[in-house]
Design a protein around this motif. Sequence first.
Motif, PDB file in Angstrom:
ATOM      1  N   VAL A  22       0.805  -1.151   0.083  1.00  9.51           N
ATOM      2  CA  VAL A  22       0.063  -0.115  -0.007  1.00  9.51           C
ATOM      3  C   VAL A  22       0.951   1.277   0.034  1.00  9.51           C
ATOM      4  CG1 VAL A  22      -1.640   1.424   1.133  1.00  9.51           C
ATOM      5  CG2 VAL A  22      -1.707  -1.258   1.243  1.00  9.51           C
ATOM      6  N   GLY A  23       0.548   2.249  -1.052  1.00  8.65           N
ATOM      7  CA  GLY A  23       1.283   3.463  -0.847  1.00  8.65           C
ATOM      8  C   GLY A  23       0.897   4.208  -1.994  1.00  8.65           C
ATOM      9  N   GLY A  24       1.274   5.576  -1.976  1.00 11.30           N
ATOM     10  CA  GLY A  24       0.847   6.476  -2.957  1.00 11.30           C
ATOM     11  C   GLY A  24       1.744   7.794  -2.820  1.00 11.30           C
ATOM     12  N   PRO A  25       1.743   8.259  -3.828  1.00 12.31           N
ATOM     13  CA  PRO A  25       2.600   9.655  -3.767  1.00 12.31           C
ATOM     14  C   PRO A  25       1.724  10.905  -3.130  1.00 12.31           C
ATOM     15  CG  PRO A  25       1.609   9.500  -6.246  1.00 12.31           C
ATOM     16  CD  PRO A  25       1.170   8.126  -5.337  1.00 12.31           C
ATOM     17  N   CYS A  27      -0.670  13.585  -2.824  1.00  9.48           N
ATOM     18  CA  CYS A  27      -1.412  13.989  -3.858  1.00  9.48           C
ATOM     19  C   CYS A  27      -1.535  15.443  -4.015  1.00  9.48           C
ATOM     20  CB  CYS A  27      -2.933  13.379  -3.544  1.00  9.48           C
ATOM     21  SG  CYS A  27      -3.459  14.005  -2.146  1.00  9.48           S
ATOM     22  N   SER A  28      -1.016  16.182  -3.381  1.00 10.34           N
ATOM     23  CA  SER A  28      -0.967  17.844  -3.306  1.00 10.34           C
ATOM     24  C   SER A  28      -0.372  18.343  -4.841  1.00 10.34           C
ATOM     25  CB  SER A  28      -0.212  18.501  -2.420  1.00 10.34           C
ATOM     26  OG  SER A  28       1.078  17.993  -2.437  1.00 10.34           O
ATOM     27  N   SER A  29       0.112  17.623  -5.526  1.00  6.02           N
ATOM     28  CA  SER A  29       0.866  17.995  -6.715  1.00  6.02           C
ATOM     29  C   SER A  29      -0.197  17.642  -7.956  1.00  6.02           C
ATOM     30  CB  SER A  29       2.103  17.188  -6.956  1.00  6.02           C
ATOM     31  OG  SER A  29       2.512  17.682  -8.234  1.00  6.02           O
ATOM     32  N   TRP A  30      -0.972  16.892  -7.708  1.00  6.55           N
ATOM     33  CA  TRP A  30      -2.136  16.303  -8.824  1.00  6.55           C
ATOM     34  C   TRP A  30      -3.512  16.886  -8.521  1.00  6.55           C
ATOM     35  CZ3 TRP A  30       2.034  12.988  -7.694  1.00  6.55           C
ATOM     36  CH2 TRP A  30       2.712  12.658  -8.850  1.00  6.55           C
ATOM     37  N   VAL A  31      -3.866  17.478  -7.416  1.00  6.41           N
ATOM     38  CA  VAL A  31      -5.138  18.140  -7.263  1.00  6.41           C
ATOM     39  C   VAL A  31      -5.405  19.422  -8.111  1.00  6.41           C
ATOM     40  CG1 VAL A  31      -5.636  17.211  -4.774  1.00  6.41           C
ATOM     41  CG2 VAL A  31      -4.417  19.659  -5.365  1.00  6.41           C
ATOM     42  N   TRP A  32      -6.653  19.776  -8.381  1.00  3.57           N
ATOM     43  CA  TRP A  32      -6.816  20.551  -9.295  1.00  3.57           C
ATOM     44  C   TRP A  32      -6.677  22.120  -8.711  1.00  3.57           C
ATOM     45  CZ3 TRP A  32     -10.392  24.610  -8.189  1.00  3.57           C
ATOM     46  CH2 TRP A  32     -11.255  24.529  -6.903  1.00  3.57           C
ATOM     47  N   PRO A  45      -0.009  15.181 -18.201  1.00  5.02           N
ATOM     48  CA  PRO A  45      -0.200  14.564 -16.708  1.00  5.02           C
ATOM     49  C   PRO A  45       1.381  14.896 -15.902  1.00  5.02           C
ATOM     50  CG  PRO A  45      -0.218  12.933 -18.300  1.00  5.02           C
ATOM     51  CD  PRO A  45      -0.224  14.241 -18.927  1.00  5.02           C
ATOM     52  N   GLN A  46       2.357  15.016 -16.740  1.00  6.52           N
ATOM     53  CA  GLN A  46       3.425  15.021 -15.857  1.00  6.52           C
ATOM     54  C   GLN A  46       3.736  16.640 -15.529  1.00  6.52           C
ATOM     55  OE1 GLN A  46       6.784  13.368 -18.116  1.00  6.52           O
ATOM     56  NE2 GLN A  46       6.028  11.219 -17.534  1.00  6.52           N
ATOM     57  N   GLY A  47       3.314  17.608 -16.002  1.00  3.89           N
ATOM     58  CA  GLY A  47       3.218  18.830 -15.411  1.00  3.89           C
ATOM     59  C   GLY A  47       4.391  19.764 -16.052  1.00  3.89           C
ATOM     60  N   ASN A  58       6.860  13.424  -9.357  1.00  2.00           N
ATOM     61  CA  ASN A  58       6.908  12.475 -10.797  1.00  2.00           C
ATOM     62  C   ASN A  58       7.864  11.426 -10.409  1.00  2.00           C
ATOM     63  OD1 ASN A  58       5.049  14.139 -12.199  1.00  2.00           O
ATOM     64  ND2 ASN A  58       6.659  14.961 -13.609  1.00  2.00           N
ATOM     65  N   LYS A  59       9.075  11.738  -9.836  1.00  2.00           N
ATOM     66  CA  LYS A  59      10.082  10.781  -9.510  1.00  2.00           C
ATOM     67  C   LYS A  59       9.448   9.744  -8.433  1.00  2.00           C
ATOM     68  CE  LYS A  59      14.334  12.052  -8.976  1.00  2.00           C
ATOM     69  NZ  LYS A  59      15.652  12.609  -8.350  1.00  2.00           N
ATOM     70  N   LEU A  60       9.009  10.276  -7.511  1.00  7.64           N
ATOM     71  CA  LEU A  60       8.201   9.365  -6.434  1.00  7.64           C
ATOM     72  C   LEU A  60       6.964   8.376  -7.054  1.00  7.64           C
ATOM     73  CD1 LEU A  60       7.836   8.493  -3.459  1.00  7.64           C
ATOM     74  CD2 LEU A  60       6.529  10.553  -3.137  1.00  7.64           C
ATOM     75  N   ALA A  61       6.396   9.033  -7.802  1.00  5.01           N
ATOM     76  CA  ALA A  61       5.204   8.228  -8.614  1.00  5.01           C
ATOM     77  C   ALA A  61       6.002   7.119  -9.359  1.00  5.01           C
ATOM     78  CB  ALA A  61       4.414   9.134  -9.430  1.00  5.01           C
ATOM     79  N   ARG A  62       6.815   7.627  -9.978  1.00  4.53           N
ATOM     80  CA  ARG A  62       7.519   6.412 -10.711  1.00  4.53           C
ATOM     81  C   ARG A  62       8.301   5.333  -9.966  1.00  4.53           C
ATOM     82  NH1 ARG A  62       9.647  10.265 -14.003  1.00  4.53           N
ATOM     83  NH2 ARG A  62      11.407  10.585 -12.631  1.00  4.53           N
ATOM     84  N   ARG A  63       8.870   5.549  -8.729  1.00  6.34           N
ATOM     85  CA  ARG A  63       9.265   4.641  -7.738  1.00  6.34           C
ATOM     86  C   ARG A  63       8.410   3.675  -7.127  1.00  6.34           C
ATOM     87  NH1 ARG A  63      13.824   8.455  -4.897  1.00  6.34           N
ATOM     88  NH2 ARG A  63      15.349   8.383  -6.819  1.00  6.34           N
ATOM     89  N   LEU A  64       7.281   4.276  -7.210  1.00  7.29           N
ATOM     90  CA  LEU A  64       6.169   3.581  -6.499  1.00  7.29           C
ATOM     91  C   LEU A  64       5.273   2.662  -7.583  1.00  7.29           C
ATOM     92  CD1 LEU A  64       4.385   6.174  -4.339  1.00  7.29           C
ATOM     93  CD2 LEU A  64       5.229   4.129  -3.487  1.00  7.29           C
ATOM     94  N   LEU A  65       5.223   3.115  -8.634  1.00  7.84           N
ATOM     95  CA  LEU A  65       4.926   2.245  -9.828  1.00  7.84           C
ATOM     96  C   LEU A  65       5.928   1.102  -9.966  1.00  7.84           C
ATOM     97  CD1 LEU A  65       3.039   1.615 -12.287  1.00  7.84           C
ATOM     98  CD2 LEU A  65       4.771   2.868 -13.709  1.00  7.84           C
ATOM     99  N   TYR A  66       7.531   1.317 -10.043  1.00 12.70           N
ATOM    100  CA  TYR A  66       8.177   0.026 -10.168  1.00 12.70           C
ATOM    101  C   TYR A  66       8.106  -0.805  -8.790  1.00 12.70           C
ATOM    102  CZ  TYR A  66      10.551   3.109 -13.427  1.00 12.70           C
ATOM    103  OH  TYR A  66      11.059   3.903 -14.390  1.00 12.70           O
ATOM    104  N   LEU A  67       7.647  -0.193  -7.697  1.00 17.96           N
ATOM    105  CA  LEU A  67       7.457  -1.123  -6.494  1.00 17.96           C
ATOM    106  C   LEU A  67       6.380  -2.053  -6.759  1.00 17.96           C
ATOM    107  CD1 LEU A  67       8.099  -2.171  -3.642  1.00 17.96           C
ATOM    108  CD2 LEU A  67       7.017  -0.058  -2.846  1.00 17.96           C
ATOM    109  N   HIS A  68       5.401  -1.289  -7.296  1.00 20.76           N
ATOM    110  CA  HIS A  68       3.853  -2.063  -7.492  1.00 20.76           C
ATOM    111  C   HIS A  68       4.466  -3.228  -8.693  1.00 20.76           C
ATOM    112  CE1 HIS A  68      -0.154  -2.900  -8.188  1.00 20.76           C
ATOM    113  NE2 HIS A  68       0.074  -2.699  -9.336  1.00 20.76           N
TER     114      HIS A  68
END
Length: 76
Positions: A22-25, A27-32, A45-47, A58-68
């Motif tokens: 369980v984990g996630g980046p 979310c403050s960078s992705w909210v409207w 989406p990468q801003g 973006n780096k943290l999201a990539r690392r979490l994806l690799y972990l998943h």
Amino acid sequence: MFVICLLLGYWASCLQAGAHVVGGPPCSSWVWLSRGSTKRCRLRPQGCKRHPGVRKSNKLARRLLYLHLASTNRND
């Protein structure tokens, strides 16, 4: 980056069968509300990659994806 992938792969290999990751980046960078500073939208989406906070998120999201991916692609 290669070292991080190795560490994540090792960590994922230590999980027991049926374990959940369980984990996630942050979310403050992705909210409207932060669209003005991050320049994220459906088409970009990468801003704004020049913004340090966006690069970090973006780096943290990539690392979490690799972990998943490493934890779900194990051969048990």
